[in-house]
Design a protein around this motif. Structure first.
Motif, short mmCIF file in Angstrom:
data_model
loop_
_atom_site.label_atom_id
_atom_site.label_comp_id
_atom_site.label_asym_id
_atom_site.label_seq_id
_atom_site.Cartn_x
_atom_site.Cartn_y
_atom_site.Cartn_z
N PRO A 154 30.28 -7.23 9.58
CA PRO A 154 30.25 -7.77 10.62
C PRO A 154 28.94 -7.45 11.41
O PRO A 154 27.77 -7.83 10.82
CB PRO A 154 31.13 -6.88 11.09
CG PRO A 154 30.30 -5.26 10.70
CD PRO A 154 30.06 -5.28 9.48
N ASP A 155 29.18 -8.55 12.62
CA ASP A 155 28.13 -9.52 13.85
C ASP A 155 26.61 -9.67 12.67
O ASP A 155 25.39 -8.85 13.61
CB ASP A 155 27.92 -7.76 14.48
CG ASP A 155 28.74 -7.41 14.86
OD1 ASP A 155 29.06 -6.40 15.71
OD2 ASP A 155 30.45 -8.00 15.04
N LEU A 167 30.01 3.34 10.00
CA LEU A 167 32.26 3.36 9.27
C LEU A 167 32.56 2.51 10.09
O LEU A 167 32.83 1.69 11.10
CB LEU A 167 32.85 4.41 10.21
CG LEU A 167 34.40 4.95 9.86
CD1 LEU A 167 34.04 5.11 8.34
CD2 LEU A 167 34.70 5.90 10.34
N LEU A 168 33.06 1.37 8.71
CA LEU A 168 33.59 -0.03 9.07
C LEU A 168 35.05 0.21 8.02
O LEU A 168 35.22 0.70 7.37
CB LEU A 168 32.85 -0.95 8.13
CG LEU A 168 31.78 -1.36 8.66
CD1 LEU A 168 30.14 -0.12 8.43
CD2 LEU A 168 30.68 -2.29 7.49
N ALA A 169 35.65 -0.21 9.05
CA ALA A 169 37.32 -0.76 9.42
C ALA A 169 37.52 -2.08 8.92
O ALA A 169 38.05 -2.39 8.48
CB ALA A 169 38.30 -0.94 10.32
N HIS A 225 34.11 -1.54 13.28
CA HIS A 225 33.05 -0.83 13.02
C HIS A 225 32.41 0.33 13.81
O HIS A 225 32.76 -0.04 14.79
CB HIS A 225 32.11 -0.80 12.14
CG HIS A 225 31.22 -2.14 13.07
ND1 HIS A 225 29.65 -1.69 13.29
CD2 HIS A 225 31.12 -3.92 13.66
CE1 HIS A 225 29.36 -2.57 14.95
NE2 HIS A 225 30.28 -3.62 14.51
N ILE A 226 31.52 1.32 14.47
CA ILE A 226 31.14 2.37 14.71
C ILE A 226 30.54 3.53 14.22
O ILE A 226 30.14 3.53 12.69
CB ILE A 226 31.76 3.40 15.67
CG1 ILE A 226 31.58 4.15 17.01
CG2 ILE A 226 32.67 4.17 14.47
CD1 ILE A 226 32.76 4.20 17.59
N MET A 227 29.55 3.64 14.54
CA MET A 227 28.25 4.66 14.18
C MET A 227 28.29 5.96 14.36
O MET A 227 28.51 6.34 15.40
CB MET A 227 26.47 4.31 14.62
CG MET A 227 25.69 5.20 14.19
SD MET A 227 24.31 5.43 15.49
CE MET A 227 24.45 6.78 16.31
#
Length: 254
Positions: free
Chosen positions: A89-90, A136-138, A149-151
Motif C-alpha cells: 500500500p501507500d 501487519l497488512l490486512a 496496515h499497522i506497524m
C-alpha cells in the motif's frame, strides 16, 4: 421489382455481416478481460505464496537481531522484488526496494495467517536506518488488495536516543487483538556519570470491521499480561526510570 429485391438482399447481408463483426469484437474484448483477470489473480496468488503460514496465537513480534557473526535471526523473511512490492500500500513501491541477497534494505515476506475474509500478512519493511520494521497488512481476499496496515515492531538508536517496539498477537474469531509495548530510552553521550532515562508505554487495540481500531488504545492496558512478558524488566507506564553505571551510588526510580 427484381432490382428492389436485390437491394434488400444486399442490405440484409450487410447488416448480418456488421452484427457478426460486432459479436466477434465483443467476444474478443471479453476474452481479453478474462485473461487479464486470470493473470491478476495468478500474480496475487504468487504474492501470497511468498508468505509462509504461521500460528498467530500469542505470537511475539519483534525486529530481527544480528548475532556476533553477522547472521540475522528472527523475523528475517523472503525478499520481495519490484513486481511483488506493487501489491503493497501507500506507494511503498516508490521506496527502497533493495537487492537480492541484501537483508538490510527492502521488503521481506515474513508470514501469514487467515482471519475471515482476510489474510493477515507479516512484512519486514524499511525503518529509520534499515529494514527493521515489522508491519501487519490486512489483505482482503475478495478484492485481492491491502485494506489496512499497522506497524507492530521496530528498533532504532541514534546519538543516545533509542526505541524498541514489541507486539503480541491474539486472534479472536474475525477480530485480532494486538498488545504492544514501546520502550524508549535516552543517554547523553557526553554525560560522564552514565546516567540514562527510560520509560515504557503499553497499548491494546484491535483489527475489526475491516480496519485497525486504535481509538482509546492507551486506556486498554493489561498490566498482568505485560508483567508476565517482561518479568523483572517490567516498567510502570507513565513513569521515568533512571539508571547509572555500577560505580554510581544512585539507582532511583522516579
Amino acid at each position: 421489382m427484381k432490382y428492389c429485391i436485390f437491394l434488400l438482399m444486399i442490405v440484409a447481408a450487410g447488416c448480418g455481416s456488421a452484427t457478426g463483426s460486432q459479436q466477434n469484437t465483443d467476444s474478443t474484448v471479453q476474452n481479453a478481460d478474462s485473461l487479464a483477470a486470470a493473470d491478476a489473480r495468478a500474480r496475487a496468488e504468487a504474492f501470497l505464496q511468498l508468505f509462509p503460514s504461521v500460528n498467530p496465537n500469542d505470537l511475539a513480534v519483534e525486529s530481527p537481531q544480528t548475532d556476533s557473526n553477522g547472521v540475522m535471526k528472527g523475523m528475517v523473511g523472503k525478499w520481495l522484488d519490484s513486481s511483488m512490492v506493487k501489491f503493497l500500500p501507500d506507494n511503498w513501491a516508490e521506496g527502497e526496494i533493495g537487492v537480492p541477497g541484501e537483508l538490510y534494505g527492502g521488503y521481506f515476506a515474513v508470514g501469514k495467517f487467515s482471519m475471515g475474509d482476510y489474510e493477515m500478512l507479516l512484512l519486514r519493511a524499511p525503518g529509520e536506518y534499515q529494514s527493521s520494521r515489522i508491519q501487519l497488512l490486512a489483505w482482503h481476499k475478495p478484492t485481492a488488495r491491502v485494506k489496512d496496515h499497522i506497524m507492530l515492531a521496530d528498533e532504532w538508536g541514534d546519538a543516545g536516543d533509542a526505541q524498541q517496539t514489541y507486539s503480541w498477537l491474539h486472534p479472536d474469531g474475525k477480530e485480532l487483538e494486538v498488545r504492544m509495548a514501546v520502550l524508549t530510552s535516552y543517554q547523553d553521550p557526553e554525560d560522564t556519570t552514565g546516567r540514562s532515562e527510560s520509560s515504557t508505554d503499553y497499548a491494546i487495540f484491535r483489527f475489526r470491521n475491516d480496519a485497525f481500531d486504535t481509538t482509546g488504545m492507551k486506556q486498554r492496558r493489561n498490566e498482568a499480561f505485560f508483567r508476565a512478558k517482561f518479568k523483572n524488566s517490567y516498567q510502570v507506564p507513565d513513569s521515568v526510570y533512571v539508571e547509572y553505571h555500577p560505580n554510581s551510588n544512585s539507582d532511583s526510580h522516579e
